[in-house]
Enzyme design. Structure first.
Site, PDB file in Angstrom:
ATOM      1  N   ASP A 108       0.382  27.718  86.723  1.00  0.00           N
ATOM      2  CA  ASP A 108       1.045  28.943  86.315  1.00  0.00           C
ATOM      3  C   ASP A 108       1.630  29.678  87.534  1.00  0.00           C
ATOM      4  O   ASP A 108       2.480  29.150  88.227  1.00  0.00           O
ATOM      5  CB  ASP A 108       0.035  29.787  85.529  1.00  0.00           C
ATOM      6  CG  ASP A 108       0.621  31.012  84.865  1.00  0.00           C
ATOM      7  OD1 ASP A 108       1.338  30.856  83.872  1.00  0.00           O
ATOM      8  OD2 ASP A 108       0.351  32.125  85.341  1.00  0.00           O
ATOM      9  N   HIS A 273      -3.096  26.268  77.597  1.00  0.00           N
ATOM     10  CA  HIS A 273      -2.571  26.669  78.901  1.00  0.00           C
ATOM     11  C   HIS A 273      -3.623  26.556  79.996  1.00  0.00           C
ATOM     12  O   HIS A 273      -3.312  26.172  81.130  1.00  0.00           O
ATOM     13  CB  HIS A 273      -2.070  28.112  78.802  1.00  0.00           C
ATOM     14  CG  HIS A 273      -1.463  28.639  80.063  1.00  0.00           C
ATOM     15  ND1 HIS A 273      -0.345  28.089  80.650  1.00  0.00           N
ATOM     16  CD2 HIS A 273      -1.826  29.680  80.863  1.00  0.00           C
ATOM     17  CE1 HIS A 273      -0.025  28.769  81.746  1.00  0.00           C
ATOM     18  NE2 HIS A 273      -0.911  29.740  81.894  1.00  0.00           N
TER      19      HIS A 273
END
Length: 293
Positions: A108, A273
């Site tokens: 990320d 995620h």
């Protein structure tokens, strides 16, 4: 220091760019690899992966500036939280630990720092691993129409300084917890203790987290556009592992990454995620395959 640590890792406070103090965990022996966390997390997200990799690698896990127990300088200029500055932090920390060449694996936000480190320091970064993100320029390009609602927080934190910080601070715990919950498909990835750690750490860092995101809509975007115009690409082996965002948002991830790296692999993963915590064995395997190239 942080209320949670990676077991059996040594902790030091090292100095990054412009004297910023960074919280750094390190352990192991062998080829060096730096692990960079995402949002809304700290270096602790790497605990299981770092422990595995430290059996045969020198592993460094860093709280990015503005996060966790690292310093949170005021964003006096747009560059304070640019990915160029954050990448420079990482290079300086690794060199202080005796590594003038090393691999970077980022998730990320940390992956954006890793990409910038590879572009700016090609003689230093040996491999670049990317978990569940697109380059800054491409992120903005693929978000359009109602589908862009999945990235609503990007637009909120891109706004001029002042109002976003006040809005988030008013409901900070709920704001950060919402991402931990929404992006965890099983609802079992985080223990209550770990979830609380991430919420506490992020709630204490609202201005710097917003500044990090604001940079992605300004100075970081300008840097990516300049690199694209000048034909700059990542010259080291690159590996990307991601959810299948392309099918949802209508883009081809191999085409996007192929424009940034000549030597790259892409693989989708059936995970949420927070894949380094949901499936650490897969991410450790992914990392070892990259570092073996």
């Amino acid at each position: 220091m942080t209320d949670l640590r990676i077991p059996d890792f040594t902790y030091d406070r090292l100095t990054g760019t412009d004297g910023v103090g960074l919280n750094v965990a390190h352990a192991g022996h062998g080829p060096p690899v730096v692990l960079l966390h995402g949002f809304p997390q700290t270096h602790v997200m790497w605990s299981a992966v770092a422990g595995d990799l430290s059996r045969d690698h020198s592993v460094i896990a860093v709280d990015l500036r503005g996060y966790g127990d690292s310093d949170k300088p005021e964003a006096a200029t747009p560059d304070t939280y640019s990915k160029r500055t954050m990448a420079s932090d990482v290079v300086e920390v690794a060199m202080q630990l005796g590594h003038d060449r090393f691999a970077v694996i980022g998730h990320d936000r940390g992956a954006l720092v890793g990409v910038r480190a590879g572009l700016d320091h090609p003689d230093t970064i040996t491999h670049t691993g990317i978990l569940d993100v697109l380059p800054t320029m491409d992120t903005w390009d693929v978000l359009h129409g109602v589908d862009a609602k999945i990235a609503w927080h990007l637009y909120l934190m891109a706004q001029p300084r002042g109002l976003p910080e006040k809005m988030i601070e008013a409901v900070a715990e709920e704001f950060f917890a919402s991402f931990l919950d929404a992006w965890d498909p099983t609802g079992t990835t985080f223990s209550p203790e770990l979830r609380a750690h991430y919420v506490r750490a992020s709630t204490a860092a609202v201005p710097s987290i917003v500044a990090d995101y604001r940079a992605t809509a300004s100075i970081d975007l300008d840097m990516d556009r300049a690199d694209r115009a000048n034909g700059r690409r990542l010259s080291m082996p690159v590996a990307v592992i991601s959810q299948d965002w392309g099918s949802q948002l209508g883009f081809d991830p191999t085409q996007i990454w192929g424009a940034w790296a000549a030597d790259f692999t892409y693989e989708p993963i059936n995970a949420g995620h927070f894949m380094a915590e949901e499936n650490p064995a897969r991410i450790a395997e992914f990392t070892r395959r990259l570092l073996g190239r």
